[in-house]
Write an enzyme that holds these catalytic residues in place. Structure first.
Site, PDB file in Angstrom:
ATOM      1  N   ASP A  37     -26.843  -0.717 -12.655  1.00 46.58           N
ATOM      2  CA  ASP A  37     -27.658  -1.527 -11.750  1.00 46.58           C
ATOM      3  C   ASP A  37     -29.080  -1.644 -12.300  1.00 46.58           C
ATOM      4  O   ASP A  37     -29.785  -0.638 -12.432  1.00 46.58           O
ATOM      5  CB  ASP A  37     -27.674  -0.866 -10.368  1.00 46.58           C
ATOM      6  CG  ASP A  37     -28.196  -1.806  -9.297  1.00 46.58           C
ATOM      7  OD1 ASP A  37     -28.721  -2.889  -9.640  1.00 46.58           O
ATOM      8  OD2 ASP A  37     -28.079  -1.464  -8.112  1.00 46.58           O
ATOM      9  N   ASP A  38     -29.486  -2.845 -12.614  1.00 48.51           N
ATOM     10  CA  ASP A  38     -30.841  -3.120 -13.123  1.00 48.51           C
ATOM     11  C   ASP A  38     -31.076  -2.527 -14.510  1.00 48.51           C
ATOM     12  O   ASP A  38     -32.214  -2.185 -14.866  1.00 48.51           O
ATOM     13  CB  ASP A  38     -31.933  -2.608 -12.166  1.00 48.51           C
ATOM     14  CG  ASP A  38     -31.974  -3.355 -10.842  1.00 48.51           C
ATOM     15  OD1 ASP A  38     -31.091  -4.199 -10.603  1.00 48.51           O
ATOM     16  OD2 ASP A  38     -32.895  -3.089 -10.044  1.00 48.51           O
ATOM     17  N   CYS A  77     -28.495  -8.426  -7.284  1.00 50.81           N
ATOM     18  CA  CYS A  77     -27.319  -7.563  -7.099  1.00 50.81           C
ATOM     19  C   CYS A  77     -26.071  -8.194  -6.484  1.00 50.81           C
ATOM     20  O   CYS A  77     -25.017  -8.227  -7.106  1.00 50.81           O
ATOM     21  CB  CYS A  77     -27.718  -6.361  -6.259  1.00 50.81           C
ATOM     22  SG  CYS A  77     -28.990  -5.365  -7.046  1.00 50.81           S
ATOM     23  N   ARG A  81     -22.570  -9.258  -8.418  1.00 50.38           N
ATOM     24  CA  ARG A  81     -21.301  -8.552  -8.197  1.00 50.38           C
ATOM     25  C   ARG A  81     -20.207  -9.502  -7.725  1.00 50.38           C
ATOM     26  O   ARG A  81     -19.017  -9.318  -8.037  1.00 50.38           O
ATOM     27  CB  ARG A  81     -21.515  -7.436  -7.164  1.00 50.38           C
ATOM     28  CG  ARG A  81     -22.185  -6.241  -7.776  1.00 50.38           C
ATOM     29  CD  ARG A  81     -23.069  -5.476  -6.798  1.00 50.38           C
ATOM     30  NE  ARG A  81     -24.225  -4.972  -7.525  1.00 50.38           N
ATOM     31  CZ  ARG A  81     -24.255  -3.797  -8.154  1.00 50.38           C
ATOM     32  NH1 ARG A  81     -23.238  -2.991  -8.081  1.00 50.38           N
ATOM     33  NH2 ARG A  81     -25.318  -3.439  -8.855  1.00 50.38           N
ATOM     34  N   LYS A 130     -21.994   1.460  -5.926  1.00 50.51           N
ATOM     35  CA  LYS A 130     -22.612   0.447  -5.051  1.00 50.51           C
ATOM     36  C   LYS A 130     -21.699  -0.764  -4.928  1.00 50.51           C
ATOM     37  O   LYS A 130     -21.323  -1.370  -5.927  1.00 50.51           O
ATOM     38  CB  LYS A 130     -23.953   0.053  -5.665  1.00 50.51           C
ATOM     39  CG  LYS A 130     -24.630  -1.143  -5.042  1.00 50.51           C
ATOM     40  CD  LYS A 130     -26.037  -1.241  -5.592  1.00 50.51           C
ATOM     41  CE  LYS A 130     -26.613  -2.621  -5.473  1.00 50.51           C
ATOM     42  NZ  LYS A 130     -27.987  -2.683  -5.985  1.00 50.51           N
ATOM     43  N   HIS A 132     -22.010  -3.674  -2.235  1.00 50.44           N
ATOM     44  CA  HIS A 132     -22.970  -4.760  -2.041  1.00 50.44           C
ATOM     45  C   HIS A 132     -22.364  -6.142  -1.836  1.00 50.44           C
ATOM     46  O   HIS A 132     -22.997  -7.159  -2.144  1.00 50.44           O
ATOM     47  CB  HIS A 132     -24.005  -4.787  -3.175  1.00 50.44           C
ATOM     48  CG  HIS A 132     -25.377  -5.055  -2.659  1.00 50.44           C
ATOM     49  ND1 HIS A 132     -26.517  -5.051  -3.440  1.00 50.44           N
ATOM     50  CD2 HIS A 132     -25.800  -5.346  -1.390  1.00 50.44           C
ATOM     51  CE1 HIS A 132     -27.563  -5.330  -2.696  1.00 50.44           C
ATOM     52  NE2 HIS A 132     -27.160  -5.502  -1.449  1.00 50.44           N
ATOM     53  N   SER A 155     -27.989  -1.540  -1.804  1.00 52.15           N
ATOM     54  CA  SER A 155     -28.924  -0.938  -2.763  1.00 52.15           C
ATOM     55  C   SER A 155     -29.538   0.352  -2.225  1.00 52.15           C
ATOM     56  O   SER A 155     -29.784   0.489  -1.021  1.00 52.15           O
ATOM     57  CB  SER A 155     -30.040  -1.926  -3.101  1.00 52.15           C
ATOM     58  OG  SER A 155     -29.495  -3.057  -3.726  1.00 52.15           O
ATOM     59  N   HIS A 224     -31.311   1.604 -10.752  1.00 58.45           N
ATOM     60  CA  HIS A 224     -32.088   0.908  -9.715  1.00 58.45           C
ATOM     61  C   HIS A 224     -33.022   1.928  -9.066  1.00 58.45           C
ATOM     62  O   HIS A 224     -32.631   3.070  -8.830  1.00 58.45           O
ATOM     63  CB  HIS A 224     -31.089   0.352  -8.685  1.00 58.45           C
ATOM     64  CG  HIS A 224     -31.636  -0.621  -7.705  1.00 58.45           C
ATOM     65  ND1 HIS A 224     -32.572  -0.284  -6.754  1.00 58.45           N
ATOM     66  CD2 HIS A 224     -31.358  -1.937  -7.499  1.00 58.45           C
ATOM     67  CE1 HIS A 224     -32.840  -1.344  -6.010  1.00 58.45           C
ATOM     68  NE2 HIS A 224     -32.123  -2.366  -6.444  1.00 58.45           N
ATOM     69  N   ASP A 276     -25.608  -5.382 -13.764  1.00 56.63           N
ATOM     70  CA  ASP A 276     -25.603  -6.515 -12.819  1.00 56.63           C
ATOM     71  C   ASP A 276     -26.740  -7.504 -13.044  1.00 56.63           C
ATOM     72  O   ASP A 276     -26.631  -8.675 -12.713  1.00 56.63           O
ATOM     73  CB  ASP A 276     -25.632  -6.016 -11.368  1.00 56.63           C
ATOM     74  CG  ASP A 276     -26.950  -5.357 -10.991  1.00 56.63           C
ATOM     75  OD1 ASP A 276     -27.643  -4.833 -11.880  1.00 56.63           O
ATOM     76  OD2 ASP A 276     -27.286  -5.365  -9.788  1.00 56.63           O
ATOM     77  N   ASN A 277     -27.867  -7.005 -13.553  1.00 52.23           N
ATOM     78  CA  ASN A 277     -29.007  -7.900 -13.828  1.00 52.23           C
ATOM     79  C   ASN A 277     -30.010  -7.138 -14.676  1.00 52.23           C
ATOM     80  O   ASN A 277     -29.867  -5.926 -14.898  1.00 52.23           O
ATOM     81  CB  ASN A 277     -29.660  -8.410 -12.527  1.00 52.23           C
ATOM     82  CG  ASN A 277     -30.031  -7.320 -11.556  1.00 52.23           C
ATOM     83  OD1 ASN A 277     -29.384  -7.156 -10.521  1.00 52.23           O
ATOM     84  ND2 ASN A 277     -31.055  -6.553 -11.877  1.00 52.23           N
ATOM     85  N   LYS A 297     -35.352  -8.908 -14.123  1.00 55.79           N
ATOM     86  CA  LYS A 297     -34.634  -9.121 -12.852  1.00 55.79           C
ATOM     87  C   LYS A 297     -35.327 -10.154 -11.956  1.00 55.79           C
ATOM     88  O   LYS A 297     -36.564 -10.188 -11.878  1.00 55.79           O
ATOM     89  CB  LYS A 297     -34.562  -7.784 -12.120  1.00 55.79           C
ATOM     90  CG  LYS A 297     -34.017  -7.839 -10.712  1.00 55.79           C
ATOM     91  CD  LYS A 297     -33.932  -6.460 -10.100  1.00 55.79           C
ATOM     92  CE  LYS A 297     -33.429  -6.516  -8.661  1.00 55.79           C
ATOM     93  NZ  LYS A 297     -33.152  -5.177  -8.105  1.00 55.79           N
TER      94      LYS A 297
HETATM   95 MG    MG Z   1     -29.294  -4.907  -9.633  1.00 53.23          MG
END
Ligand code: MG
Length: 482
Positions: A37-38, A77, A81, A130, A132, A155, A224, A276-277, A297
């Site tokens: 994540d991130d 996010c 996903r 996660k 989401h 998150s 994240h 994810d980003n 992001k």
């Molecule tokens: Mg993210």
């Protein structure tokens, strides 16, 4: 004679069982999909990271393939996903941005997730991390193809203890096991254990399901913010807490690879890793790096959406390969469908089978004509075809200053005009060459127009004819605390 016949019969049965087993193994590889994540494009050793090491992720690259132009579906996010798990642009499914605790919608029951796809072939399916895609029961992983689930529903900063949270803005952060809340108020100390707990779930799942085809989706909450790492990783890197967090994720990957080795599953398991980003750059030393890419992001510059992507499947994916053709998370579902012989959903999806790219077949090309529609929320902000990226006029949030130790810096909203970049020559999107290539601009504008007509575009106030509704919560059934 009878003894000879019996012997022949036994040999035939043994041969059939062996062949079936081999065939079955080839047709139904285990799949481990690890989603950070991130995490930024420059955050792994094999993508140039400094200050910490990622030996296990580097091992994946060494034993498999590393993509240099792999994209998430959106720079945030929930939308990202949605693309990963359904093979669709998230705009097509009506899921934008990041769903918060007040969201009353989620992934619609009629969509097909990767877990539901592999269920066609009898896979055991599990997830930790996660989710989401909606935190109310109808939207949880257990309603969308996963046999089991453990993790945060959204998150980890949607949390009343977050330094940036206004009083009353978030309810306590829950931790789920399947559809039950097993920790109704996650603390900072609890966050320190998330990576280890998710990893334990993955290892237990692999152990339990080692004798049948399985799919495990490990969607780390980290890196994240707010960052958290186990005691044994705190201070382990030369890059502060962010480096420690990445090293713990890397160790988790190593534990999974070791488990596959221990159970004799390595040869029959496709392991994939991506994020994810891009990095949440406003968090300064608590954010990752997009390497040579522009911004991070929340933007559709390359730093927001281009991600590391590693895939290993010994004997099927050549070791040490580097793939420069573009590819994207939405392509993974149709690729897995191809590999295991599963039926694609009846409704339209956007991804295409990219197995020739994963297998690094000579001359393999990305199968999309207009490769990537860079949506951000409902805005179509850019289009890519081949090396060309046309940015459409929009307001972007650009980094103004960077925060420190968990406190964010500031963004400035900046109008970005129509501009054309050749990503092969100009990865950092520094030089607008639109004036030199009006015919390419026209071609990409044509693709943009098709996308608007199909999936909509809030920048030009268009409604898409191919958009499906997200799932809406009609009668609330609140998850129960233990
Ligand atoms: Mg993210």
């Amino acid at each position: 004679m009878n003894a000879l016949r019996r012997l022949l019969l036994v040999l035939v049965i043994v041969g059939t069982v062996c062949c079936t087993s081999r065939l079955s193994a080839a047709e139904t590889p285990n799949i481990v999909l690890i989603f950070a994540d991130d995490l930024g494009y420059g955050d792994l050793g094999c993508y140039g990271a400094k200050g910490y090491t990622t030996p296990n992720l580097d091992r994946l690259a060494r034993e498999g393939i590393r993509f240099t132009s792999f994209y998430s579906a959106q720079p945030v996010c929930s939308a990202s996903r949605t693309g990963l798990l359904t093979g669709c642009y998230p705009n097509r499914l009506g899921i934008h941005g990041a769903l918060g605790p007040n969201a009353k919608h989620g992934i619609a029951s009629g969509e097909m997730t990767l877990a539901e796809l592999v269920k066609q072939k009898g896979y055991a399916t599990g997830m930790a991390g996660k989710w989401h895609l909606g935190h109310h029961p109808p939207f949880l992983p257990t309603r969308h193809g996963f046999d089991e689930y453990f993790g945060l529903p959204y998150s980890n900063d949607m949390w009343p203890r977050h330094p940036e949270a206004k009083p009353g803005s978030y309810p306590p952060l829950p931790l789920f096991e399947n559809e039950r809340i097993v920790n109704a108020d996650v603390t900072a100390e609890d966050q320190n254990h998330l990576t280890a707990q998710y990893s334990e779930r993955a290892l237990h799942f692999i152990e339990t399901n080692k004798n049948r085809p399985f799919f495990f989706y490990l969607a780390h909450s980290m890196p994240h913010v707010p960052l958290g790492a186990s005691e044994r990783f705190r201070g382990s890197s030369d890059a502060g807490l962010y480096g420690d967090v990445i090293q713990e994720i890397d160790a988790s990957v190593g534990a999974i690879l070791d488990a596959l080795d221990k159970h004799g599953l390595t040869e029959n398991t496709l392991v994939m890793f991506t994020s994810d980003n891009g990095p949440w750059l406003s968090y300064g030393n608590h954010a990752g790096s997009a390497g040579p890419l522009r911004e991070g992001k929340g933007t559709t510059f390359e730093g927001g959406v281009r991600e590391p992507f590693l895939a290993r499947w010994p004997g099927k994916i050549p070791a040490g390969a580097v793939q420069n053709e573009p590819a994207m998370t939405i392509d993974l579902l149709p690729t897995v469908a191809h590999l295991i012989g599963a039926e694609l959903p009846k409704h339209p999806i956007d991804g295409l089978d990219i197995w020739p790219l994963l297998a690094n077949q000579p001359g393999a090309k990305n199968p999309h004509e207009a490769y990537y529609f860079y949506y951000n929320l409902g805005e179509l902000q850019a289009v890519r075809s081949g090396p060309w990226k046309l940015i459409l006029p929009h307001t972007a949030r650009l980094i103004q200053d960077r925060g420190h130790d968990g406190a964010p810096g500031k963004y400035k909203a900046t109008m970005v005009g129509q501009s054309l970049y050749n990503l092969d020559d100009d990865l950092g999107e520094t030089t607008d060459v639109a004036a030199r290539h009006p015919e390419i601009v026209e071609r990409l504008l044509g693709y943009a127009e098709k996308a608007r007509s199909d999936m909509g575009d809030s920048l030009t106030k268009r409604k898409g004819s191919g958009v499906r509704a997200a799932g809406e919560l009609h009668s609330s059934s609140t998850p129960q605390a233990k």
